[in-house]
Scaffold this motif. Sequence first.
Motif, PDB file in Angstrom:
ATOM      1  N   LEU A 359     -13.070  20.106  30.150  1.00 31.97           N
ATOM      2  CA  LEU A 359     -12.004  20.158  30.326  1.00 31.97           C
ATOM      3  C   LEU A 359     -12.399  21.751  30.795  1.00 31.97           C
ATOM      4  N   TYR A 363     -10.977  24.185  33.668  1.00 25.46           N
ATOM      5  CA  TYR A 363      -9.938  25.339  33.088  1.00 25.46           C
ATOM      6  C   TYR A 363     -10.978  26.328  34.497  1.00 25.46           C
ATOM      7  N   VAL A 382      -3.898  22.435  31.697  1.00 28.49           N
ATOM      8  CA  VAL A 382      -5.814  22.155  31.585  1.00 28.49           C
ATOM      9  C   VAL A 382      -5.687  23.125  30.194  1.00 28.49           C
ATOM     10  N   LEU A 386      -6.646  22.075  26.329  1.00 28.06           N
ATOM     11  CA  LEU A 386      -8.190  22.260  25.634  1.00 28.06           C
ATOM     12  C   LEU A 386      -7.667  22.654  24.350  1.00 28.06           C
ATOM     13  N   CYS A 389      -7.724  19.728  22.526  1.00 29.80           N
ATOM     14  CA  CYS A 389      -9.115  19.406  22.397  1.00 29.80           C
ATOM     15  C   CYS A 389      -9.599  19.809  21.239  1.00 29.80           C
ATOM     16  N   LEU A 522      -4.974  15.175  28.260  1.00 32.42           N
ATOM     17  CA  LEU A 522      -5.140  15.349  29.330  1.00 32.42           C
ATOM     18  C   LEU A 522      -4.357  14.041  30.717  1.00 32.42           C
TER      19      LEU A 522
END
Length: 749
Positions: A359, A363, A382, A386, A389, A522
């Motif tokens: 990711l 990015y 994105v 992120l 995550c 995602l």
Amino acid sequence: MDTSEEADVKLGGAVKQTDEKHASSELREMVWSPKMDLVAAVALPEPNDVILYRFHSLAKLWTHPSPSDTSIVRCLAWGPLGKCLAVAYSTGQVMILSVEKAGVLYTHNINSIPTKLYWHAVDQPEKRLGVPLFKDLCDKMLPEVPTTSRENESRPSVTHINRDILNYLVVSDEDGIVNIYVYGLLSIAHINLHNYSAQHCRALSSCLSRSSSSLVSIGEDDTNVYLTVVNTDVLAARNEEIQVLADKFVKLLSLLEQCDLSVNKMVEAWEDSLMELDSKLNQFAQQKQELKEGTVLNDFLELLLFGTPSDLLKVFLVKDLTERGMKKLGTSLQTYYRTMEELLTINMQGAVESIFYHLNDLYGLSQWSDTFALVGLDTAHVNSALQACGSLCLKINEMQQLITTGTKNLRAFSSWLYRVILRISEQEISERMNSFIPDPNAVAEFLEDNFKGLEESNSRIRLEKVGQYLRDDDLVSPLKLTENNLWDNLTSIPHLAASGLIYKAEPNKSLIQLYKRLALGLRDALTTPAVSVIRTMSIGTQKLLCKRTKFQALQQFSFEREDSSSLIYTAYLSERPGSSDLKLVVTRLVLAEHSLPLYQCELEFGRLGQGTAQYTCQIHKVLDFDHYLKEEIIVLLQQRDEDQQAYLTVRLNLANIPSDYWVCDSAPTVVDAAPWICPSYIKILQNATNALCTSSSGKRDIGSVMLSSRRVRLFMYDVDDDSDDESLTASASMLEESTIGSDKENSQS
């Protein structure tokens, strides 16, 4: 017709029948692999199974059952490398199957009935910059993620997908939508034909040009059938960016599979032993509250300090918890926490950290405004993935801390209680128990964390705190976080707080909640390209193909000639007006010319063999056809003379038909194609009383003709020896011996 042009027809190798077999099941259609001697077949009755056979023996390799009782196979398509097979069902599912593993790699739900699949390999141009646009260093930068054992290794990974060359899976459906998927996985375009037509239309078939710069779609409304050309130059001009995104998507999807397996294993490993202990302790607390004999915490602290339990606690320990129950609890706790820690730290944590790496790559690429931003890679989406995550990484660390401290303190508490019960029961303490003396400080810490303030807050005892992380709900007993001055200082700086570089801990959210948030993030980040790419597409032209009719067969295929002219052929079988016979119409769209001319001709087949005495029949009936290779098709015919009713196949190169016979942008004229078929490309099916359909693979020089729903004749093309063993059909007993498989083999391998 001037036969002087027949000299230009190049003679080829012969067609040889290799065998005749009985299939293990009744079949409806067969589609040959482009790279291996394999054929995929649709079995009868409905709902249909998909069966994979080997060419030479027609031996069944595996069977993929229908996903539901209402699922009917609409069409099949092989991946360009022959490693994957796409299957479209009437329920709107498009499944990507692994040929090696016979399992589902991925499933698309298109919310409509698919009509046609076309899997297209892109002719890769040279790199625009002379070097790769982006080089993924994940293999060097990331450690290998330990794989979670799959059940019988039957579930394949998406890494088995065709990625050696860039390819697109084109899916048409009855709602007039054309979906394009990179590698059959990543959605890169969602084209609505209604935007280019005044009426509602069905997308019957769609095909990309060799360079992917044009999409040619066949659609029908209530009265007419149209050919629509959509300019897809962005797919050709930005193929490097699209391939990078698709490669990242496959890697992320594979890592999500690893996370799914780890989460499922953790849920399966979750024990209810502590839940039973919680229930007994809560009953004991309620009993003390009713009798007004102090608190649970006081009783256990007195027992810890003085070694003497109260009368009520003594009865509870001996009668309710029991020596056997505490012994069993100690054993199960050790196994439970060890399994949880392995699945969390070894399997899931490595996969999530790898997702975090990919990711961050995306990015950075999303901020490359003149390349990846043009194909719809959005920085905001994105960054949202992120952030999700990062929060999941923090939650894994939190859960790991809980397991570590919980293992230590809970083990000390259970061991201490077990020793107390043995002493109260006047049982001997084993040497093994004496080797582990619980730490009083750990026991006291455990008692304070779990029993303090229960009566004032009217809350329940919850010793088991790991299981709440594996539910799709907020945490019931979140960890008590200490003051964090560093966090407060960071979040107090406005520019830093809004930079996206600080990841929220989400103390009240469970592991499952944050994992689902990551999966959703995602999906949003990698579906924005399909929205952005469609904005750059425009209609090239729309032409009337014919009046609405029922197509018996419809195929499209593309070819690029040496002069760089790109062609897309559309061939279809439909009924002749006032007759049960079928007519074969072929259209050729030339994409290299600015006006996009559409040439058409209707093919009939008169006397074959270019005047040789072997073929005397003057007229043939068209039964079926299939694309063979480049500009060639295989046509299944039946003789129509009174004394000649044999079935035969012919191989026709459409490029051999002179341009004078192709009519531009008007109704097609009837052309006798027989003079342009060389005699070696004609194969009479001896002793055949029926023929249903034909299928072939020009890249493998193999093909077949279905004589019935079970009888299949196998052929090889361009062979030097024209000898043929026609006696294969003479004996019914020989046919019976060639039956491969049995009814018991219908289950999936």
